[in-house]
Design a protein around this motif. Sequence first.
Motif, mmCIF file in Angstrom:
data_model
loop_
_atom_site.group_PDB
_atom_site.id
_atom_site.type_symbol
_atom_site.label_atom_id
_atom_site.label_comp_id
_atom_site.label_asym_id
_atom_site.label_seq_id
_atom_site.Cartn_x
_atom_site.Cartn_y
_atom_site.Cartn_z
ATOM 1 N N ALA A 56 0.844 -1.197 0.000
ATOM 2 C CA ALA A 56 0.000 0.000 0.000
ATOM 3 C C ALA A 56 0.874 1.240 0.000
ATOM 4 N N PHE A 57 0.414 2.242 -0.731
ATOM 5 C CA PHE A 57 1.108 3.521 -0.810
ATOM 6 C C PHE A 57 0.171 4.607 -0.305
ATOM 7 N N TRP A 58 0.768 5.630 0.283
ATOM 8 C CA TRP A 58 -0.016 6.708 0.854
ATOM 9 C C TRP A 58 0.359 8.038 0.219
ATOM 10 N N CYS A 59 -0.626 8.925 0.079
ATOM 11 C CA CYS A 59 -0.391 10.239 -0.511
ATOM 12 C C CYS A 59 -1.199 11.301 0.239
ATOM 13 N N ASN A 60 -0.532 12.407 0.523
ATOM 14 C CA ASN A 60 -1.198 13.569 1.092
ATOM 15 C C ASN A 60 -1.020 14.732 0.124
ATOM 16 N N PRO A 61 -2.069 15.197 -0.526
ATOM 17 C CA PRO A 61 -1.917 16.242 -1.547
ATOM 18 C C PRO A 61 -1.681 17.615 -0.924
ATOM 19 N N ILE A 62 -1.433 18.582 -1.774
ATOM 20 C CA ILE A 62 -1.291 19.961 -1.321
ATOM 21 C C ILE A 62 -2.637 20.408 -0.746
ATOM 22 N N SER A 63 -2.567 21.105 0.371
ATOM 23 C CA SER A 63 -3.783 21.531 1.053
ATOM 24 C C SER A 63 -4.679 22.348 0.127
ATOM 25 N N GLY A 64 -5.940 21.957 0.088
ATOM 26 C CA GLY A 64 -6.904 22.699 -0.724
ATOM 27 C C GLY A 64 -7.038 22.211 -2.156
ATOM 28 N N HIS A 65 -6.172 21.302 -2.570
ATOM 29 C CA HIS A 65 -6.266 20.789 -3.937
ATOM 30 C C HIS A 65 -7.402 19.773 -4.037
ATOM 31 N N ALA A 66 -8.279 20.020 -4.997
ATOM 32 C CA ALA A 66 -9.464 19.173 -5.137
ATOM 33 C C ALA A 66 -9.177 17.868 -5.872
ATOM 34 N N THR A 67 -8.204 17.901 -6.758
ATOM 35 C CA THR A 67 -7.984 16.749 -7.637
ATOM 36 C C THR A 67 -6.724 16.004 -7.234
ATOM 37 N N LEU A 68 -6.827 14.689 -7.186
ATOM 38 C CA LEU A 68 -5.694 13.839 -6.828
ATOM 39 C C LEU A 68 -5.556 12.741 -7.870
ATOM 40 N N TYR A 69 -4.318 12.493 -8.271
ATOM 41 C CA TYR A 69 -4.028 11.517 -9.313
ATOM 42 C C TYR A 69 -3.017 10.495 -8.802
ATOM 43 N N TRP A 70 -3.169 9.270 -9.253
ATOM 44 C CA TRP A 70 -2.135 8.254 -9.090
ATOM 45 C C TRP A 70 -1.646 7.858 -10.491
#
Lengths: 115, 109
Positions: free
Chosen positions: A20-34
């Motif tokens: 398993a991999f974990w990701c924390n996006p930039i605060s306030g960013h609505a869109t997340l991609y892998w």
Amino acid sequence: EAGVAQSPRYKIIEKRQSVAFWCNPISGHATLYWYQQILGQGPKLLIQFQNNGVVDDSQLPKDRFSAERLKGVDSTLKIQPAKLEDSAVYLCASSQTGDQDSPLHFGNGTRLTVT
Amino acid sequence: RKEVEQDPGPFNVPEGATVAFNCTYSNSASQSFFWYRQDCRKEPKLLMSVYSSGNEDGRFTAQLNRASQYISLLIRDSKLSDSATYLCVLNTGGFKTIFGAGTRLFVKA
């Protein structure tokens, strides 16, 4: 501004194991991609979230890969069971809105080796 | 035909040289275009957006030709630090972003 955070940086597993991999996006960013990036190739989109909903998962091998984005913030990508061909760098990216003019910001990636 | 095609290179150029890369795309509905730079074993980073009228950022010039469906990146006065892989990226609208395989550039002293 803090960037996209990913962990772990490196992972070595045997085939048929899970990871398993974990990701924390930039605060306030609505869109997340892998993205999956195999050596010598460009990044290939696996899944895209808009807030906590899936926008595109057409290239996600759903028999072994799964992803979720809890509460529209952090995300995890899981592979179970892993195959040799899953060896790649897994990149998480986020963008402010996800629209066509919103650039992607990438994390450092997780380098997965399946033996 | 791939949605985005790039010459993989590598391009080997001396310092101070001018080098240009092209990227062709197949979807005429593509709406936004970008160049990203990726250093060895690092993540891609946005280099510049590409506008219809063409745009320049220091030594870098990007152009879009919608009629022929290609974008280009020109680097003038190449520096050693320009050595990287340059990724052509387009957005076809509907939140879909597609990356090319990249063009490798080596600038040598």
